[in-house]
Design an enzyme around this catalytic site. Structure first.
Site, mmCIF file in Angstrom:
data_model
loop_
_atom_site.group_PDB
_atom_site.id
_atom_site.type_symbol
_atom_site.label_atom_id
_atom_site.label_comp_id
_atom_site.label_asym_id
_atom_site.label_seq_id
_atom_site.Cartn_x
_atom_site.Cartn_y
_atom_site.Cartn_z
ATOM 1 N N GLN A 222 77.983 -40.627 125.941
ATOM 2 C CA GLN A 222 76.707 -40.154 126.576
ATOM 3 C C GLN A 222 75.629 -40.360 125.342
ATOM 4 O O GLN A 222 74.497 -39.748 125.757
ATOM 5 C CB GLN A 222 77.117 -38.567 126.606
ATOM 6 C CG GLN A 222 78.175 -38.209 127.499
ATOM 7 C CD GLN A 222 78.226 -36.915 127.940
ATOM 8 O OE1 GLN A 222 79.660 -36.242 127.700
ATOM 9 N NE2 GLN A 222 77.477 -35.933 128.021
ATOM 10 N N ARG A 372 79.595 -29.232 130.385
ATOM 11 C CA ARG A 372 78.608 -28.791 131.387
ATOM 12 C C ARG A 372 77.932 -27.550 130.838
ATOM 13 O O ARG A 372 77.554 -26.658 131.822
ATOM 14 C CB ARG A 372 79.056 -28.912 132.627
ATOM 15 C CG ARG A 372 77.929 -29.219 133.711
ATOM 16 C CD ARG A 372 78.571 -29.697 135.027
ATOM 17 N NE ARG A 372 77.205 -30.115 135.805
ATOM 18 C CZ ARG A 372 77.373 -30.426 137.170
ATOM 19 N NH1 ARG A 372 78.483 -30.378 137.759
ATOM 20 N NH2 ARG A 372 76.482 -30.734 137.735
ATOM 21 N N CYS A 373 77.596 -27.655 129.841
ATOM 22 C CA CYS A 373 76.751 -26.264 129.264
ATOM 23 C C CYS A 373 76.117 -26.488 127.971
ATOM 24 O O CYS A 373 76.434 -27.391 127.211
ATOM 25 C CB CYS A 373 77.811 -25.183 128.895
ATOM 26 S SG CYS A 373 78.005 -24.380 127.308
ATOM 27 N N GLU A 742 73.235 -28.140 134.319
ATOM 28 C CA GLU A 742 74.534 -27.361 133.965
ATOM 29 C C GLU A 742 74.274 -25.634 134.359
ATOM 30 O O GLU A 742 75.353 -24.972 134.478
ATOM 31 C CB GLU A 742 74.507 -27.033 132.428
ATOM 32 C CG GLU A 742 74.740 -28.590 131.656
ATOM 33 C CD GLU A 742 74.304 -28.733 130.576
ATOM 34 O OE1 GLU A 742 75.107 -29.581 129.639
ATOM 35 O OE2 GLU A 742 73.557 -27.984 130.114
#
Ligand code: CDP
Length: 788
Positions: A222, A372-373, A742
């Site tokens: 990423q 996802r945060c 998110e």
């Protein structure tokens, strides 16, 4: 807000179909494993069956006898080049391959290099490793007890398993507020380990060209630029300098934070390619991914709230144990070992707050990724939203009424929280009211009362969360010293088409579409005419990558700023073409015209052509710009979710009857994509709320290491999500946009947990940890005399 551009131009606010989808839905994406290079070798990894053990012997003879097995790489081999340990993003150290002992079950022990993948797997089976088991510590509370075995014996001065202590806020003022409080509540909340389950696992192809000395790595990352720099820092001493390293992230099938860290497999593949001069592919399988890559959560939280008797919150106090596994490989900004956990004051106006976190080593794989945060925000949101409900119930107040009373009010923005964050904008009341209207809150409460009278179990749960996304500002946010800005470079071609490159990397979020829409908005060039590229460090400008919903707040802003530079030059060119003064020109998306003479105009396409064919003397040719955007603040998206559950008295099964999600991410670039992000995010919030957990037995054996035990919700379990929005623009973002990727994952679990406790409160139930399995609920029902 109505879109400013036509659907053909497709600027902000248009639900443009995703440009990337034609290749994905035809199965024509290019993921790492799709890439085949001539002469490519394959790597597979021997993993430990023990959670803590001394390695007494590695016998490679049988493996090496298999035709096609070329080498077995051990920690001893890497130690010759000082590559057996590597630094983590939190400046701890992590084994690439062990020399003395293993620290968790499924840890890499050795790697087999072979001519094809199956032979490599056969080689793995044939490597014989002898272990001498050592005492195992899986519970961070026990890890801190006096006499607990010290795990990090590689650290000379280490005498315990404590990693760091971090605290924030005003301890004295908070303690005082608790002493003076009229009402307090206290709860222990555990957020268990969970793991990303991207469609694509992790892997890479490392290709070292011995002639040019250049290393190219196609990898599932990423953050390609940051990885390039880390590789150069780690391997510069063996000749891999940064200009000789090219990282390419091709299509990525989901990252969710799990593809930020550097895993040993990548490093071993690079070492194998450098040694052999051949391309080396390593692709982990599903169980390796689930068992050994970095994990999320694993926070043991003790939270307290103080309030006045009439329901005004006064103080928040939190103590947390953060289980990091055997090394702190969390992907946090360097100055924040507990990430942005101190957003835990949430949407409420506290006078005082204090938070403490202690990091602990255990015999588990590295934890602490931002699944996802945005860096521990899920943990913070879950805590404050559970506690808000607890306090409301304790006071006998309706949880919605309690929230409305304590929200930060719209006129208080920009708002400085008791823990120091400056919230940019928000209207929490509007979002909650909208969710209440949409779901018919008052009627549901009446229905609940009727059902309760009949002995039926129905609950309504609210989560009014505040997110914090878009790191940096670079003065506070860096990773290993790399400042957290991001970038966009635009080149307009002579015929008015364009290419734009970014320092971020989409993993399915649709950047090729939304970035093109930002440029269409700013330049009036149709989004269809703008090619967006990310992920190749040889071509893209330097950036910190995509995680923590930072792409729109940071790289999206860079896109707008670079486009505005292009517009500045385009104005000069237009003035030249129209023989008018620059200040007499008016811009509307796609053209400059002369004030008062709208017929005298030049389109952006005509201007682009002139930039290469007819630019005025003294001006450089071309129409290009680059922006490295350093945001002045983070963005603070928010939302209010309401969940209605029915609970089966006999089985304890929780059924989500309705779930309304009202989100606010400021101005929206592509409403369809945002809705998709929220739908996916809600399902990823449902997952840990009801299903997903990875736990370990006393010996450190993983429970939940395959999809037989680690339960992902499918379409069957997923309820119908009802989504809506409010729009509160960010005052500092050039487009008024905030991140959204998110929000739903962060906000959803507490709404579900609150609904379950709401259904059971009258029975005496005060809290239930996620995942809320039927067995847990059934036990609560039995303990409270409802079922036998
Ligand atoms: O960093 P990441 O892409 O994961 O998260 P994000 O910036 O929140 O964006 C997720 C997707 O939603 C991207 O395609 C964004 O461009 C889009 N988005 C949008 O259309 N409008 C917003 N206000 C925020 C995000």
């Amino acid at each position: 807000m109505a879109p400013k551009t036509s659907p053909e131009v497709g600027g902000m606010g248009h639900s443009l179909k995703r440009k990337e989808d034609p290749r994905f839905i035809r199965g024509k994406g290019t993921y790492v494993d799709d890439i085949q290079l001539p002469g490519m070798l394959y790597l597979d990894i021997v993993r430990s069956p023990f959670a803590h053990a001394k390695i007494t012997k590695i016998d490679t003879a049988r493996a090496l006898a298999i035709p096609g097995v070329l080498a077995v790489i051990t920690g001893q081999d890497l130690a010759k080049y000082n590559l057996h340990w590597m630094p983590t993003l939190m400046s701890d150290t992590q084994m690439v391959l062990p020399v003395e002992k293993v620290m968790y079950q499924a840890q890499e022990v050795a790697a087999v290099l072979a001519t094809d993948r199956y032979t490599a797997a056969d080689g793995v089976d044939a490597v014989e490793v002898e272990y001498e088991p050592l005492p195992v510590v899986v519970d961070p509370r026990k890890a801190l007890e006096p006499g607990a075995p010290v795990l990090r014996t590689d650290k000379k001065d280490k005498t315990d398993n404590h990693i760091w202590h971090w605290e924030w806020g005003d301890r004295a003022a908070t303690d005082r507020a608790f002493l003076e409080a009229e009402v307090t509540v206290k709860e222990d909340i555990y957020l268990p380990r969970i793991h990303v389950a991207s469609i694509e696992t992790c892997g890479c192809i490392a290709h070292f060209d011995k002639v040019s000395g250049k290393l190219t790595v196609w990898m599932t990352t990423q953050a390609p630029h940051a990885i390039r720099t880390v590789f150069a820092l780690v391997a510069g001493h063996v000749g891999l300098e940064e200009h000789k390293i090219r990282i390419i992230s091709p299509d990525i099938g989901g990252g969710f934070g799990g593809k930020v860290p550097v895993y040993p497999g990548y490093v071993i593949a690079v070492a194998a390619s450098v040694l052999t001069g051949k391309p080396v592919k390593w692709i982990e399988d599903r169980m390796e991914n689930l068992q050994a890559d970095s994990f999320a959560r694993d926070y043991h939280i003790a939270a307290e709230l103080a309030a006045t008797r009439d329901g005004r919150l006064t103080a928040l106090r939190i103590k947390t144990l953060a289980d990091h596994g055997y090394t702190d490989a969390a992907a946090n900004p360097s100055k924040f070992p507990a990430g942005l956990f101190h957003i835990c004051t949430g949407s409420y106006d506290f006078q005082a707050a204090h938070v403490e976190v202690d990091g602990v080593y255990t015999n588990k794989p590295p934890g602490g990724i931002a699944y996802r945060c945005s860096f521990r925000v899920t943990e913070a949101v879950h805590t404050i939203e559970r506690m808000a409900d607890l306090m409301a119930h304790q006071l006998g107040m309706d949880p919605a009424e309690f929230r409305l009373k304590n929200f930060i009010k719209p006129e208080q923005f920009p708002y400085r929280s008791a823990l120091g964050w400056e919230y940019d904008s928000g209207d929490y009341t509007a979002a909650l009211r909208k969710a209440m209207d949409r779901i018919g809150y008052a009627a549901l409460r009446r229905e609940q009362a009727d059902k309760r009278a009949r002995g039926e179990l129905m609950g309504i749960g609210i989560s009014s969360f505040t997110e914090i996304v878009g790191a940096g500002p670079s003065k506070h946010f860096d990773i290993l010293g790399l400042k957290m800005f991001d970038s966009c470079e635009i080149r307009i071609h002579p015929t008015g088409k364009a290419i734009a490159r970014f320092g971020t990397k989409s993993q399915g979020q649709g950047h090729e579409t939304t970035y093109a829409q930002i440029l269409a908005e700013e330049l009036g060039i149709p989004a269809a005419h703008i090619q967006v590229e990310e992920g190749d460090t040889d071509t893209a400008p330097y950036g910190l990558g995509t995680y923590a919903s930072r792409s729109t707040p940071v790289a999206g802003a860079a896109a707008a700023m670079a486009a505005r530079k292009i517009r500045d030059k385009a104005r000069k060119l237009a003035a030249h073409l129209l023989e008018a003064a620059e200040q007499d020109l008016v811009w509307e998306p796609g053209k400059f015209s002369v004030k008062g003479a709208p017929g005298r105009a030049r389109t952006i396409q005509e201007i682009a052509f002139a930039a290469y064919t007819n630019h005025p003397p003294g001006m450089e040719a071309g129409l290009e710009a680059v922006s490295y955007y350093d945001p002045p603040n983070l963005t603070y998206p928010f939302g209010s979710y309401i969940c209605v559950v029915d609970i089966d008295r006999g089985t304890g099964e929780v059924k989500i009857r309705r779930f309304v999600a009202v989100d606010d991410c400021g101005n929206i670039i592509n409403p369809m994509i945002v809705e998709g992000q929220i739908h996916g995010g809600l399902t990823m919030g449902l997952a840990p709320a009801l299903y997903e957990e990875i736990s370990y037995d006393e010996q450190g054996n993983i429970r939940g290491g395959s999809f037989m035990d680690y339960l992902l919700p499918t379409a069957v379990e997923t309820p119908k999500w009802e989504t809506d929005k409010t729009v509160t623009p960010s005052p500092h973002h050039p487009l008024g946009a905030k991140g959204v990727g998110e929000s739903a994952t962060v906000g959803a679990p507490a709404a579900i947990a609150n609904a379950v406790v709401d259904a059971l409160w009258h029975l005496g139930v005060r809290h239930v940890d996620i995942p809320i399995t039927p067995a847990k609920v059934w036990k609560l029902l039995r303990d409270h005399g409802v079922t036998e």
